[in-house]
Enzyme design. Sequence first.
Site, mmCIF file in Angstrom:
data_model
loop_
_atom_site.group_PDB
_atom_site.id
_atom_site.type_symbol
_atom_site.label_atom_id
_atom_site.label_comp_id
_atom_site.label_asym_id
_atom_site.label_seq_id
_atom_site.Cartn_x
_atom_site.Cartn_y
_atom_site.Cartn_z
ATOM 1 N N GLU A 244 17.577 148.864 -29.949
ATOM 2 C CA GLU A 244 16.185 148.429 -30.018
ATOM 3 C C GLU A 244 16.033 146.959 -29.656
ATOM 4 O O GLU A 244 15.121 146.580 -28.919
ATOM 5 C CB GLU A 244 15.647 148.695 -31.428
ATOM 6 N N ARG A 270 -9.381 130.087 -9.044
ATOM 7 C CA ARG A 270 -10.362 129.389 -9.864
ATOM 8 C C ARG A 270 -10.470 127.934 -9.421
ATOM 9 O O ARG A 270 -9.467 127.197 -9.369
ATOM 10 C CB ARG A 270 -9.932 129.469 -11.332
ATOM 11 N N GLN A 281 -1.549 119.180 -11.868
ATOM 12 C CA GLN A 281 -0.191 119.182 -12.404
ATOM 13 C C GLN A 281 -0.123 119.798 -13.799
ATOM 14 O O GLN A 281 0.841 120.496 -14.132
ATOM 15 C CB GLN A 281 0.356 117.759 -12.426
#
Length: 389
Positions: A244, A270, A281
């Site tokens: 798991e 955008r 940056q």
Amino acid sequence: MNFAFDDDTEDMREAVERFARRELADPPPDGALDPEGFRRRWQLAGKQGLVGSVVPERYGGSGLDAVTAAAVMEALGYGCPDTGFAFSVAAHLFAAVMPIAEFGSEEQKRRWLPALCSGERIAAHGITEPEAGSDTLSLRTRAVRDGDSYVLDGAKAFTTNAPVADVFVVQAATAPGGGFFGLTAFVVEADTPGLSVGPPYDKVGLRGSPTADVRLDRCVVPANAVLGAEGAGASVFAGSMKWERTCLFAAYLGAMRRVLESTVAYAGQREQFGVPIGGFQAVSHRLVDMTLAVESARLLLYRAAWGLSRGSEDEVAPALAKLAVSEAAVRVGLDAVQLRGALGVLSGEAETLLRDALPSRIFSGTNEIQKNNIARALGLGGSRRGARR
């Protein structure tokens, strides 16, 4: 050191991604369990070989090794926007089915595994209790031998797949206070008298994974329901956790990769102040940090899978992988929300990843427990009690 998948594994990954985008693209209504819809998706996943991928072929599985299984789970996490469903598939396979495959008798394997691998039946693993989460050696659920049977009494909490499960792997104390050898695992059918399941939880994340309490009230099971042997429950659990903590968390790698790609695309489209925000940056560096987190976690996870596929008994590699992936998932989710600004707090894949990532630092052994395990392996001492959780 070859970091590339072979051609068969790449083909398998692509097939799983296509399947998930085609068949699992529309998650169920948020907050509502649709048992019929869940089982329909489950059976499709079964036909794709996902719910029994690492089980030997002679019992109905695909016989994949851990590396290939992780690659398949990563592809499922990438193609399926419902990380909860992917989590349910992985919990079924690694926490419940693999214990039967690895510790079951030949009779148990032939009885249970084919239907669990085909998608006909669903499995759940009951170990966590209201008063025993990380401290697994303090389970209050009891199993008392009564002739050719055992009588189980107790309660389990946070049991993944419980509302839809047909079969439970249940951990109970047969020698209370007996430490590592005091626990025993049982395979219990869901319709066994005395076993009851509570209503599904309303969770903050992994909402596509049905989870509930399980009660055992004088639940009588035959002696041949014991998985492995009496007193071997902790070994059964430890074995399932290696699977798991490695392969299950590969689904989060896929989900992170999907959200990272969409966030990079968003930053390129955008515009603010007349330029794409990806040119700032502050934005570009955050995207680089997200990429670093994902790729670092990915390397640790596949290193752990490589060891598992070769029979390694190392507990540190799976613990490191679990830590890295879960912490990266939360960070990537937070960053994806932040970079989307106000849109990030609207319903969408960024906030969904964040919600789905929060439980990952808790299940399969909390991250604090993983650090205890790693510290112990480094020779730093500390109590061993409950540390294997």
